[in-house]
Design an enzyme around this catalytic site. Structure first.
Site, PDB file in Angstrom:
ATOM      1  N   ASP A 138     -36.046 -27.251  65.546  1.00 51.49           N
ATOM      2  CA  ASP A 138     -35.969 -28.558  64.900  1.00 51.49           C
ATOM      3  C   ASP A 138     -34.628 -28.759  64.201  1.00 51.49           C
ATOM      4  O   ASP A 138     -34.252 -29.876  63.887  1.00 51.49           O
ATOM      5  CB  ASP A 138     -37.109 -28.696  63.886  1.00 51.49           C
ATOM      6  CG  ASP A 138     -37.418 -30.142  63.572  1.00 51.49           C
ATOM      7  OD1 ASP A 138     -37.612 -30.922  64.524  1.00 51.49           O
ATOM      8  OD2 ASP A 138     -37.452 -30.501  62.390  1.00 51.49           O
ATOM      9  N   ASP A 372     -51.442 -30.607  62.574  1.00 49.53           N
ATOM     10  CA  ASP A 372     -52.313 -29.652  63.246  1.00 49.53           C
ATOM     11  C   ASP A 372     -53.781 -29.984  63.017  1.00 49.53           C
ATOM     12  O   ASP A 372     -54.589 -30.003  63.947  1.00 49.53           O
ATOM     13  CB  ASP A 372     -52.003 -28.225  62.784  1.00 49.53           C
ATOM     14  CG  ASP A 372     -51.837 -28.112  61.269  1.00 49.53           C
ATOM     15  OD1 ASP A 372     -52.087 -29.106  60.562  1.00 49.53           O
ATOM     16  OD2 ASP A 372     -51.442 -27.033  60.795  1.00 49.53           O
TER      17      ASP A 372
END
Length: 658
Positions: A138, A372
């Site tokens: 990232d 998540d």
């Protein structure tokens, strides 16, 4: 027997002793109801009714939250696998597996640590040609790419070494740090040579990271470094895809001539004018729980989880579903590595998901720091079930924060994300209604409601102590039958918690430390999580992704090993913790002084529980008193925090409650 006459691949057993637990739980529930009845029927006619109702509200919430937690304890199941049957039954028909490793910042998550994770999964005991490992960066850092390049070369020696000597654990850093030199001559020679190769690689990576840039000599080693000629910064760059090992290439072999797994580096495109969605967006571009397992499966918590591809791609489960493993392998992309890199860059662009269902009905969900959990809930609502496997030898090991601030920041982020879900249509009681079992909805709510615990906990930490200092009783007399109810519920809950912790492998000291951290999280991290959610809902703040540091300096590490709590920095969360600690200390000693001096304290018999509660809080806060008043090392609490907290605590104690 399993399907088609085969022996089963796994076994499921319900936990023993559930009848005894259910009797205990019913008795605690009855005690909680009696506490509510006491509060409702003994409201003082005069005096501090606001304090009484604060306690009543806190106890109502604690009771409701305790009911939520029973969903994870009422029917736990345990699973064990027979992996030798899997390989025997299917031989060469095992499915292809994609493994995603995520990183975000080479300064907070050291590249050496990241590639140790990559090397450990590359060395899985699984057909190498069916493994594909993706490092999602990232941060878009050429330092991380360089570390992965080094790892791809070292893997040619590490993987055959792991296979030959059945190495465990398979992270080279952990293995060489915890394993002594073997006695067998051949093993010793290979052990020493492999260790030397690893140390040389790690040294090259660490040296380059400390330098902060890639030298021209290193850049000439691989075409991939040319990608960074167009990179403006970590938040403004094109999509970068590099296939370092192409597992389909017959020449991609290790030092023993065996096939290597596919290894890919990916940094998703970032542009200031486009939302990035952090880890969830990166994962989409690439495409502990026994109790919940008894009602349809535990939630997804971001790591250590394997998915069926169809479940992530938005497909609903049906009874007719049967995965074709061979078909999955035959469907792999065609073309050479360079062609695949070029095609994949389109999928990793900022705009490829516009006007699509990615991040909504497909892949990992966007718009929350806990992508998540909401992703896992959506998958379960589509009919898929999850199972929890906790083998004797841990399948996944990670790094936990070593300082208190890191831990609190991490839980602030989690608490904030969960609370956002709890207050929206993604709440398990709303999204899961009619789709998953009520017990599973309650299990999700345990985490979703983390941050809500801040206010009732603050009430219990502050109000009884200040009332004690002023001689005001908030609990029944010691001679009252109601006193037995309060005492039973408190003792029973904490006794069970201790027994459960010991059964799971904790020590008494470890369990006590967990109670301390539990209190610190609720009164600081979750408190600020509530504030942040309120600001975001009002439009006064925007979401940001806080990365937890994975690197620790030597002095901090030494204090951590000695179990000395690490403060070291200035933070509003520390100010709250220190103020609460000093408040309880002043209240306890102030009440004892008034009692010793013969001052009017009302009915002392009715203050016993408040003395006990305040005393326990003082004991729990002992590390804070050390950090404020006794320690001289760099891990102590800053002087500014000490002065501020003492001043605020004194003001609170001097302010009359009447």
């Amino acid at each position: 027997m399993g399907r088609e006459g085969y022996a089963p691949l796994f076994e499921t057993k319900e936990a023993k002793g559930r009848i005894a637990y259910k009797i205990y739980a019913i008795s605690v529930f009855m005690g909680i109801c009696m506490i509510w009845m006491y509060r409702a029927t003994h409201v003082p006619e005069k005096g501090l009714r606001w304090a009484w109702f604060c306690m009543f509200g806190a106890e109502i919430w604690f009771g409701i939250y305790w009911i939520f937690t029973q969903s994870a304890r009422w029917r736990p199941v345990y699973r064990s696998t027979f992996k030798e049957r899997l390989s025997h039954r299917y031989e060469d028909e095992l499915p292809g597996v994609d493994i995603f490793v995520c990183t975000a910042d080479p300064t907070i998550e050291p590249p050496t640590l990241v590639i140790n994770t990559v090397l450990s999964v590359m060395a899985y005991d699984y057909p190498q040609e069916k493994l594909s490992i993706y490092l999602s960066d990232d941060g878009g850092s050429d330092l991380t790419f360089y570390a992965l390049l080094e790892a791809s070369r070292f893997s040619k020696h590490w993987i055959p070494f792991c296979k030959k000597f059945k190495v465990e654990p398979r992270s080279p850093a952990v293995y060489f740090a915890t394993t002594s030199e073997p006695h067998d001559t051949q093993h010793t020679n290979e052990w020493l040579s492999t260790k030397k190769l690893y140390e040389e690689m790690a040294n090259r990576i660490d040296t380059t990271v400390k330098l902060g840039r890639i030298s021209g000599e290193i850049r000439a080693e691989h075409k991939g470094f040319t990608e960074w000629q167009s990179v403006v910064n970590s938040r403004n760059h094109q999509a970068i895809i590099q296939i370092l090992i192409d597992g389909r290439d017959p020449n991609a072999v290790d030092a023993e001539g065996s096939a290597l797994p596919t290894l890919v580096y990916m940094a998703r495109e970032k542009r200031p004018q486009h939302p990035h969605n952090f880890k969830a967006g990166a994962l989409n571009a690439l495409m502990e729980f026994h109790g919940m397992d008894g009602y349809g499966g535990p939630m997804y918590v971001g790591t250590g989880c394997f998915f069926r591809r169809e479940s992530l791609c938005g497909k609903k489960y049906s009874e007719e579903y049967k995965e074709e493993w061979k078909k999955g392998m035959e469907g792999r992309a065609k073309g050479n590595a360079m062609e695949l890199e070029d095609r994949a860059k389109g999928l990793a662009s900022c705009t490829c998901e516009e006007n699509t269902q990615w991040g909504k009905e497909m892949g990992l969900k966007y718009g929350t720091p806990v992508e998540d959990v909401t992703t896992g809930l959506a998958i379960q609502c589509r009919g898929w079930k999850s199972i929890y496997l906790n083998p004797t030898r841990k399948a996944f090991l990670g790094i936990a924060p070593t300082t208190l601030l890191q831990s609190l920041v991490q839980h602030k982020r989690w608490g904030e994300g969960h609370l956002q879900l709890f207050l929206t249509k993604h709440c398990s009681f709303i999204q899961g209604h009619g789709k998953i079992k009520l017990q599973l909805q309650m299990g999700n709510a345990i985490l979703n409601a983390w941050a809500v615990n801040a206010f009732p906990t603050l009430c219990y930490v502050v109000v009884p102590s200040l009332s004690l200092l002023n001689g005001i009783s908030l609990f029944p007399k010691i001679s009252s039958p109601w006193f037995i109810t309060f005492a039973y519920v408190t003792v029973a809950k904490h006794t069970y918690s201790l027994v459960e912790g010991l059964w799971l492998g904790d020590t008494v000291q470890s369990w006590w430390n967990q109670q301390r951290i539990w209190l610190y999280r609720r009164t600081s991290a979750y408190f600020f999580a509530n504030i942040d959610v309120a600001l975001k809902l009002s439009g006064l703040a925007k979401s940001a992704f806080a990365i937890t540091a994975k690197e620790t300096d030597d002095e901090v590490a030494k204090r951590y090993e000695l179990e000395i709590m690490e403060f070291g920095s200035n933070s509003p969360m520390f100010t709250i913790l220190a103020t609460l600690a000093m408040l309880n200390l002043f209240c306890l000693f102030g009440a004892i002084k008034r009692l010793a001096m013969g001052d009017e304290m009302g009915d002392v018999e009715a203050l016993v529980l408040q003395f006990v509660l305040c005393g326990v809080l003082v004991i729990i806060n002992w590390p804070i008193y050390q950090g404020l008043l006794m320690r001289k090392d760099m891990g102590r609490l800053p002087t500014t925090v000490a002065f501020t907290s003492i001043g605020l605590a004194v003001l609170a104690c001097l302010n009359p409650m009447h």
